[in-house]
Design a protein around this motif. Structure first.
Motif, PDB file in Angstrom:
ATOM      1  N   ALA B   4       0.825  -1.209   0.000  1.00 58.37           N
ATOM      2  CA  ALA B   4       0.000   0.000   0.000  1.00 58.37           C
ATOM      3  C   ALA B   4       0.858   1.259   0.000  1.00 58.37           C
ATOM      4  O   ALA B   4       0.392   2.332  -0.371  1.00 58.37           O
ATOM      5  N   GLU B  34      -9.314   0.748   7.407  1.00 61.50           N
ATOM      6  CA  GLU B  34     -10.269   0.510   6.304  1.00 61.50           C
ATOM      7  C   GLU B  34     -10.158   1.620   5.261  1.00 61.50           C
ATOM      8  O   GLU B  34     -10.138   1.360   4.053  1.00 61.50           O
ATOM      9  N   ARG B  35     -10.059   2.859   5.739  1.00 63.84           N
ATOM     10  CA  ARG B  35      -9.932   3.990   4.827  1.00 63.84           C
ATOM     11  C   ARG B  35      -8.702   3.865   3.935  1.00 63.84           C
ATOM     12  O   ARG B  35      -8.698   4.276   2.771  1.00 63.84           O
ATOM     13  N   LEU B  36      -7.658   3.254   4.483  1.00 66.25           N
ATOM     14  CA  LEU B  36      -6.400   3.130   3.742  1.00 66.25           C
ATOM     15  C   LEU B  36      -6.314   1.814   2.972  1.00 66.25           C
ATOM     16  O   LEU B  36      -5.296   1.533   2.330  1.00 66.25           O
ATOM     17  N   GLY B  37      -7.372   0.988   3.055  1.00 61.60           N
ATOM     18  CA  GLY B  37      -7.353  -0.282   2.341  1.00 61.60           C
ATOM     19  C   GLY B  37      -6.366  -1.265   2.910  1.00 61.60           C
ATOM     20  O   GLY B  37      -5.670  -1.971   2.169  1.00 61.60           O
ATOM     21  N   VAL B  38      -6.322  -1.333   4.222  1.00 65.54           N
ATOM     22  CA  VAL B  38      -5.283  -2.093   4.912  1.00 65.54           C
ATOM     23  C   VAL B  38      -5.887  -2.715   6.170  1.00 65.54           C
ATOM     24  O   VAL B  38      -6.931  -2.275   6.635  1.00 65.54           O
ATOM     25  N   LYS B  39      -5.262  -3.744   6.723  1.00 65.23           N
ATOM     26  CA  LYS B  39      -5.759  -4.326   7.955  1.00 65.23           C
ATOM     27  C   LYS B  39      -5.211  -3.562   9.157  1.00 65.23           C
ATOM     28  O   LYS B  39      -4.111  -2.997   9.080  1.00 65.23           O
TER      29      LYS B  39
END
Lengths: 198, 198
Positions: B4, B34-39
């Motif tokens: 990412a 979630e906003r960053l597309g990550v866990k």
DNA sequence: GGTGCTGGCTAATGCTGATAGCTAAAAGCT
DNA sequence: AGCTTTTAGCTATCAGCATTAGCCAGCACC
């Protein structure tokens, strides 16, 4: 094991005391229960949730602040009322920062929420402080909002430890009251001719 | 799975945006991730804790507010500076309530904390607004504290939805600026003779 | 093209708010 | 007093979020 004899009011009072001591954000159900000599789940027999509890603390805060202001303004008007009310507010917020934070964070959550009348009582006291200056009625709301902003901002900044510079906060507060008094008197004087003309 | 490409700054920016949207208290590591597309655990490779993250958001807020005020005050003095600075501050806080809340909640946590200089830059801008009125130097600190209280209190109250009454908040804000300008000019005028005498 | 660092993942821990169900203390009734 | 009903407080348990441990793949640099 004898019962502790709790009530919603007792739980709220304990939470309010705790909030003043450790800050509203540090408040937890476990600490409130410990303070009351009870286990955490027992609190839920008196209060539905932590959110509701902090809301109650907020209502308590506004009621107490309203009482404090009403007492402070007894029989005073003009500059005396402004000084007494402002000092009372500042002293109360300084002594009860957690409560005040809860009061500010509280949003009315229903038509028969006791928060509404409590807030209105506080606003009414501030309104009385402003009304003593006999401003043009159309300007009263603006003066009220300014007064509210100043008092809230000053108290909040002081409670948060924001006034770091080495200068007396008491002196600054007195200066602010003086500034507001002179300004409001000037506004009233500027209005007077207009009112006389109409 | 490609990376990412996160950085501490990117995480902070996402948290700040989220805080503005849903409020500082609603912020959670899960939502930021979630906003960053990550866990969620991935964030800890860039930020040591949630407390540190909100602190970074607070620092970012003060830096941005400082920039905003500096830009707004470019080449202005006196009443123009007061009006421009106050309006800029109010607009910025209204647009970024979550950031601002983080900035107010942040406490300096070390000698080389970037929060310190950021706050000082903001205070310097307010100081410049006051300084333009050429007050007695001993009164400047009081005027500065009042200005800070008013601006903070007004912005906070507005952001919290505290101005319920049906009267224009814009109009009230303009009235307040007018009030402050007249008052500060009066204080300056009252000082002038004393300064001339000395 | 191999090697080391590093950023992302899954799995697991601990704390806190909240619920379920039990038990015994109080309160009310006869 | 003795019986019944209510209910305050308890233990046990669940769920959610912050945080940590440990693994593995992408990327940088040689």
């Amino acid at each position: 094991m004898p019962r502790a004899g709790l009530t919603p009011a007792a739980v709220t009072a304990a939470a309010a005391d705790l909030a003043d001591e450790i800050g509203l954000t540090g408040l937890s159900m476990g600490l409130v229960a410990e303070r009351l000599g009870v286990k955490t789940p027992s609190l839920y027999k008196h209060v539905p949730s932590q959110a509701d509890l902090t809301h109650r603390v907020g209502v308590l805060a506004m009621v107490e602040l309203g009482d404090t202001l009403r007492d402070a303004l007894q029989g005073l008007a003009g500059r005396d009322a402004l000084a007494a009310g402002a000092q009372a507010m500042r002293a109360w917020v300084t002594a009860h920062p957690g409560r005040y934070a809860a009061g500010n964070a509280a949003r009315s959550s229903g038509p028969d929420d006791p928060l509404q009348p409590a807030v209105e009582r506080v606003l009414a006291s501030w309104g009385a402080m402003v009304h003593g200056y006999r401003l043009d009625p159309r300007q009263e709301i603006h003066a009220l909002r300014m007064l509210r902003s100043v008092l809230d901002g000053f108290a909040t900044s002081e409670a948060a430890g924001g006034f770091q510079i080495d200068a007396s906060v008491d002196e600054s507060f007195a200066w602010v009251i003086d500034f507001l008094d002179h300004g409001l008197r000037a506004v009233a004087a500027a209005d007077a001719p207009a009112l006389a003309r109409s």
